[in-house]
Design a protein around this motif. Sequence first.
Motif, mmCIF file in Angstrom:
data_model
loop_
_atom_site.group_PDB
_atom_site.id
_atom_site.type_symbol
_atom_site.label_atom_id
_atom_site.label_comp_id
_atom_site.label_asym_id
_atom_site.label_seq_id
_atom_site.Cartn_x
_atom_site.Cartn_y
_atom_site.Cartn_z
ATOM 1 N N HIS A 157 64.323 42.261 20.528
ATOM 2 C CA HIS A 157 65.457 42.344 21.472
ATOM 3 C C HIS A 157 65.076 41.876 22.874
ATOM 4 O O HIS A 157 65.887 41.306 23.584
ATOM 5 C CB HIS A 157 66.064 43.747 21.502
ATOM 6 C CG HIS A 157 65.161 44.837 21.982
ATOM 7 N ND1 HIS A 157 64.263 45.473 21.156
ATOM 8 C CD2 HIS A 157 65.007 45.401 23.202
ATOM 9 C CE1 HIS A 157 63.616 46.392 21.853
ATOM 10 N NE2 HIS A 157 64.030 46.373 23.101
ATOM 11 N N HIS B 18 62.318 53.645 24.778
ATOM 12 C CA HIS B 18 61.369 53.129 25.768
ATOM 13 C C HIS B 18 60.435 54.226 26.253
ATOM 14 O O HIS B 18 59.268 53.977 26.524
ATOM 15 C CB HIS B 18 62.114 52.504 26.944
ATOM 16 C CG HIS B 18 62.736 51.189 26.590
ATOM 17 N ND1 HIS B 18 63.702 50.585 27.340
ATOM 18 C CD2 HIS B 18 62.528 50.365 25.524
ATOM 19 C CE1 HIS B 18 64.054 49.445 26.769
ATOM 20 N NE2 HIS B 18 63.361 49.293 25.661
ATOM 21 N N ILE C 76 67.260 39.130 24.947
ATOM 22 C CA ILE C 76 67.828 39.436 26.264
ATOM 23 C C ILE C 76 67.291 38.466 27.308
ATOM 24 O O ILE C 76 68.019 37.970 28.160
ATOM 25 C CB ILE C 76 67.512 40.894 26.678
ATOM 26 C CG1 ILE C 76 68.216 41.864 25.734
ATOM 27 C CG2 ILE C 76 67.947 41.156 28.106
ATOM 28 C CD1 ILE C 76 67.905 43.318 26.010
ATOM 29 N N CYS D 207 65.319 46.875 34.985
ATOM 30 C CA CYS D 207 66.574 46.144 34.795
ATOM 31 C C CYS D 207 67.761 46.915 35.359
ATOM 32 O O CYS D 207 68.654 46.336 35.972
ATOM 33 C CB CYS D 207 66.834 45.890 33.320
ATOM 34 S SG CYS D 207 65.390 45.371 32.384
ATOM 35 N N CYS E 169 68.587 53.149 25.003
ATOM 36 C CA CYS E 169 67.444 52.351 25.483
ATOM 37 C C CYS E 169 66.343 53.280 26.015
ATOM 38 O O CYS E 169 65.155 53.049 25.780
ATOM 39 C CB CYS E 169 67.843 51.391 26.598
ATOM 40 S SG CYS E 169 69.349 50.451 26.311
HETATM 41 C C1 HEC Z 1 63.774 51.272 18.770
HETATM 42 C C2 HEC Z 1 63.148 51.230 20.057
HETATM 43 C C3 HEC Z 1 63.820 50.509 21.192
HETATM 44 C C4 HEC Z 1 65.124 50.547 21.586
HETATM 45 C C5 HEC Z 1 66.252 51.354 20.982
HETATM 46 C C6 HEC Z 1 65.237 49.681 22.734
HETATM 47 N N1 HEC Z 1 64.023 49.137 23.023
HETATM 48 FE FE1 HEC Z 1 63.649 47.757 24.472
HETATM 49 N N2 HEC Z 1 61.674 47.772 23.961
HETATM 50 C C7 HEC Z 1 61.109 48.503 22.949
HETATM 51 C C8 HEC Z 1 59.684 48.255 22.911
HETATM 52 C C9 HEC Z 1 58.704 48.869 21.931
HETATM 53 C C10 HEC Z 1 59.418 47.344 23.961
HETATM 54 C C11 HEC Z 1 58.048 46.781 24.387
HETATM 55 C C12 HEC Z 1 57.720 45.591 23.533
HETATM 56 C C13 HEC Z 1 56.453 44.951 23.981
HETATM 57 O O1 HEC Z 1 55.881 45.364 24.995
HETATM 58 O O2 HEC Z 1 56.061 44.039 23.288
HETATM 59 C C14 HEC Z 1 60.686 47.057 24.591
HETATM 60 C C15 HEC Z 1 60.842 46.172 25.639
HETATM 61 C C16 HEC Z 1 62.049 45.847 26.212
HETATM 62 C C17 HEC Z 1 62.226 44.857 27.252
HETATM 63 C C18 HEC Z 1 61.127 43.992 27.858
HETATM 64 C C19 HEC Z 1 60.420 44.786 28.927
HETATM 65 C C20 HEC Z 1 59.399 43.963 29.647
HETATM 66 O O3 HEC Z 1 58.845 44.491 30.623
HETATM 67 O O4 HEC Z 1 59.137 42.840 29.238
HETATM 68 C C21 HEC Z 1 63.546 44.828 27.565
HETATM 69 C C22 HEC Z 1 64.211 43.957 28.601
HETATM 70 C C23 HEC Z 1 64.200 45.812 26.731
HETATM 71 N N3 HEC Z 1 63.259 46.408 25.913
HETATM 72 C C24 HEC Z 1 65.541 46.095 26.784
HETATM 73 C C25 HEC Z 1 66.168 47.057 26.020
HETATM 74 C C26 HEC Z 1 67.548 47.463 26.186
HETATM 75 C C27 HEC Z 1 68.495 46.912 27.221
HETATM 76 C C28 HEC Z 1 67.781 48.424 25.253
HETATM 77 C C29 HEC Z 1 69.051 49.176 24.996
HETATM 78 C C30 HEC Z 1 70.271 48.386 24.843
HETATM 79 C C31 HEC Z 1 66.556 48.599 24.486
HETATM 80 N N4 HEC Z 1 65.601 47.777 24.994
HETATM 81 C C32 HEC Z 1 66.418 49.475 23.424
HETATM 82 C C33 HEC Z 1 61.765 49.337 22.090
HETATM 83 C C34 HEC Z 1 63.120 49.625 22.117
#
Ligand code: HEC
Length: 152
Positions: free
Chosen positions: A57, A110, A61, A119, A106
């Motif tokens: 995701h 996280h 994004i 964000c 989210c």
């Molecule tokens: C099931 C777990 C999960 C959910 C639900 C989730 N995320 Fe994440 N997200 C992660 C993980 C794990 C990472 C870190 C991945 C990495 O570092 O490789 C991440 C990383 C990100 C990042 C990148 C952050 C960076 O510093 O590069 C963004 C943007 C993000 N998520 C947006 C969202 C948004 C917006 C939502 C809700 C709509 C969401 N995520 C929901 C697990 C999730």
Amino acid sequence: MAKAVVRIGLVALGLVWGAFAAQAAQADEVKRYVVEGSQAAERSACVEPTERMRRMHMEFIQHQRIATVHEGIRDTQYSLTGCVDCHISYDANRNPRPINQPDQFCGACHRYAAVDLNCFDCHASVPNRPAADAEAAHRAAGVTGAPHGGGH
Ligand code: HEC
Ligand code: HEC
Ligand code: HEC
């Protein structure tokens, strides 16, 4: 004789495969983060297969951000606004719960993954369309659209 050896080999392979599949199924039982009362909770699919969303995701994004900010393309399936609209839930007073709260969609995952985002310093963590909001809140609260008891 040679045939029997092959047969035994296949049976062994089958056993190994069976054990592997069972383990994979177990590993698949991950915690789910979709929150009750959100549109997402009533649907069966995200904008991409769930497993792909879990892993990718951030990249979707990020792409969307570039497309919008640099190319003026809006409203594709990966818009951040879209994530918020579908994954938001509502409290008892029908106010949207900010999606980055540690117990919301989210935010919860996280927090678990120790990911810290800035964000939502700029982006709305709640839907910014009042009409859609009210409608979703009503749905979440099981309100049918009938007027509230007009007593005196
Ligand atoms: C099931 C777990 C999960 C959910 C639900 C989730 N995320 Fe994440 N997200 C992660 C993980 C794990 C990472 C870190 C991945 C990495 O570092 O490789 C991440 C990383 C990100 C990042 C990148 C952050 C960076 O510093 O590069 C963004 C943007 C993000 N998520 C947006 C969202 C948004 C917006 C939502 C809700 C709509 C969401 N995520 C929901 C697990 C999730
Ligand atoms: C129209 C509704 C809708 C939109 C828009 C949407 N999602 Fe989803 N999302 C879902 C549903 C439904 C599921 C659960 C699918 C399932 O049960 O397999 C889900 C699951 C997820 C998951 C996996 C959650 C878990 O528990 O592992 C992540 C991560 C996710 N979405 C992130 C996003 C992000 C980021 C966006 C915006 C780019 C987004 N979603 C947009 C409906 C939506
Ligand atoms: C300093 C403020 C700021 C921060 C922090 C910020 N953005 Fe943005 N973002 C903007 C602005 C301004 C736009 C342009 C809005 C528009 O034109 O719709 C934008 C547009 C976007 C878009 C395209 C519009 C949409 O709704 O899909 C995405 C996706 C996006 N940002 C993602 C992110 C993500 C992910 C983060 C965190 C890793 C982030 N932004 C952090 C200000 C910010």
